[in-house]
Design an enzyme around this catalytic site. Structure first.
Site, mmCIF file in Angstrom:
data_model
loop_
_atom_site.group_PDB
_atom_site.id
_atom_site.type_symbol
_atom_site.label_atom_id
_atom_site.label_comp_id
_atom_site.label_asym_id
_atom_site.label_seq_id
_atom_site.Cartn_x
_atom_site.Cartn_y
_atom_site.Cartn_z
ATOM 1 N N SER A 124 34.363 70.760 33.207
ATOM 2 C CA SER A 124 34.705 71.899 32.363
ATOM 3 C C SER A 124 33.950 71.832 31.039
ATOM 4 C CB SER A 124 36.205 71.871 32.080
ATOM 5 O OG SER A 124 36.527 72.793 31.078
ATOM 6 N N TYR A 148 43.863 67.537 28.892
ATOM 7 C CA TYR A 148 43.138 68.051 30.060
ATOM 8 C C TYR A 148 41.644 67.739 29.938
ATOM 9 C CZ TYR A 148 40.526 71.440 32.767
ATOM 10 O OH TYR A 148 39.606 72.018 33.583
ATOM 11 N N LYS A 152 38.988 65.243 32.204
ATOM 12 C CA LYS A 152 37.734 65.689 32.839
ATOM 13 C C LYS A 152 36.583 64.802 32.376
ATOM 14 C CE LYS A 152 38.846 69.069 35.558
ATOM 15 N NZ LYS A 152 38.636 68.935 37.018
#
Ligand code: WQD
Length: 339
Positions: A124, A148, A152
């Site tokens: 991302s 989050y 990643k």
């Protein structure tokens, strides 16, 4: 190639299955249906008129992974399976580390046991964090501002270390910007389980009458109209980036990140206006304060993907809004109770 697609029943995974099959690849899905439904694969089979082998299970389950690897013998893995809600990641950090980091670790162990050497990873643009400069290129510092994003980035680092230690392995790290849009058939699209966190599905639900008004999170950003600007990318372009990444992985070793965006950015107001054009409906809005953690603007420099993988986005903003509207209008309740 024989491609194992984890999270293949999800929004991006399902569109990717169709693009893979259209290019002659054989696919197998592993999904735990935590944010998807088997109905998606039924539709993918109908649309492709092809075979989709599928297993129900979790990427953290080593026995299940061994079973899948033995049965399907993949040449490569596309790893979508993961959690993606920024707000939830702050409340449940260990869950996010477990699924996104330990899940990737478990998958790599299983690939090692099976001798599978190529992986395409669903990363991302959120790994970059607050922009030091825009558009972000792949050399931009990585400093994610959410749990989050941290998971990643941790998975990217693990994949990079894996390729460094083992010659002959490849990890293509695809850093997605903001995926939107739906398949032209109107049979596949984004189907959020609860109240949508993201802009586009929220607007679509307002247009179809499921929600009263869009809440605009802040009109005091340093952008032309004061609302946040993002690099929205059509999900079919994004799906095709995975096919390009697979081709790239055939004759490249090591780990390499690629931005997957268009290089254009649009504000919340631009998106509302475009959706009104596409749907012919008025989208009522109400103003609220800034959402915690949001930044003014994100934009990709996507030239590396074009130069090195031969991939470039081709869909326009109007393609994104028109396909989202067509999907939402044809499936007002998503995959549930629509047939
Ligand atoms: C876009 C713009 C909001 C909802 C998130 C993740 C990111 C990525 C994609 C995967 C912003 C505004 C939104 C609403 C609004 N996921 N907005 N009202 O925040 O750029 O990215 O999803 O990796 O990691 O952070 O996308 O669609 O939530 O917001 O005004 O109801 O729309 O403030 O400017 P975001 P988004």
């Amino acid at each position: 190639m024989r491609v194992l697609v984890t999270g293949g029943a999800g929004y991006i995974g399902s569109h990717t299955l169709l693009e893979l099959m259209a290019q002659g690849h054989e696919v197998c899905v592993l999904d735990n249906y935590s944010n998807a439904t088997p109905e998606v694969l039924t539709r993918v089979r109908t649309l492709s008129n092809g075979q989709v082998t599928d297993f129900t299970g979790d990427v953290r389950d080593a026995n299940k992974l061994d079973e899948v690897m033995q049965a399907f013998q993949p040449d490569a893995v596309i790893h979508f399976a993961g959690l993606k809600a920024v707000g939830e990641s702050t409340e449940k950090p260990l869950l996010y580390y477990d699924v996104n980091v330990a899940g990737t670790l478990s998958l790599l162990h299983a690939m090692d046991r099976a001798g599978c050497k190529k992986i395409i990873f669903s990363s991302s643009a959120t790994v970059y964090g607050d922009p030091v400069y825009l558009p972000y290129d792949e050399a931009h510092p990585t400093n994610p501002t959410s749990v989050y994003g941290q998971t990643k980035l941790a998975a990217e680092k693990m994949l990079t270390a894996w390729t460094s230690a083992q010659p002959g392995t490849t990890a293509v790290l695809l850093r997605y910007f903001n995926p939107v849009g739906a398949h032209a058939s109107t049979r596949l699209g984004e189907d959020p389980k609860d109240v949508p966190n993201n802009l586009m599905p929220f607007i679509a639900q307002v247009a179809v009458g499921k929600r009263e008004a869009l809440t605009v999170f802040g009109e005091d950003y340093d952008t032309p109209d004061g609302t946040g600007k993002r690099d929205y990318i059509h999900v079919v372009d994004l799906a095709r980036a995975h096919v390009a990444a697979l081709n790239y992985a055939v004759d490249h070793e090591g780990a390499r990140p690629f931005n997957i965006g268009t290089g254009d950015s649009y504000s919340v107001r631009d998106m509302v206006a475009a959706f009104e054009r596409a749907s012919g409906r008025t989208i009522p809005t109400k103003l609220a304060g800034r959402r915690a953690g949001d930044i003014a603007e994100m934009q990709a420099n996507a030239s590396r993907a074009q130069t090195e993988m031969g991939w470039k986005a081709t869909h326009t903003l109007d393609d994104m809004t028109a396909s989202t509207w067509a999907w939402q209008a044809a499936n007002p309740n998503g995959y549930i109770n629509t047939d």
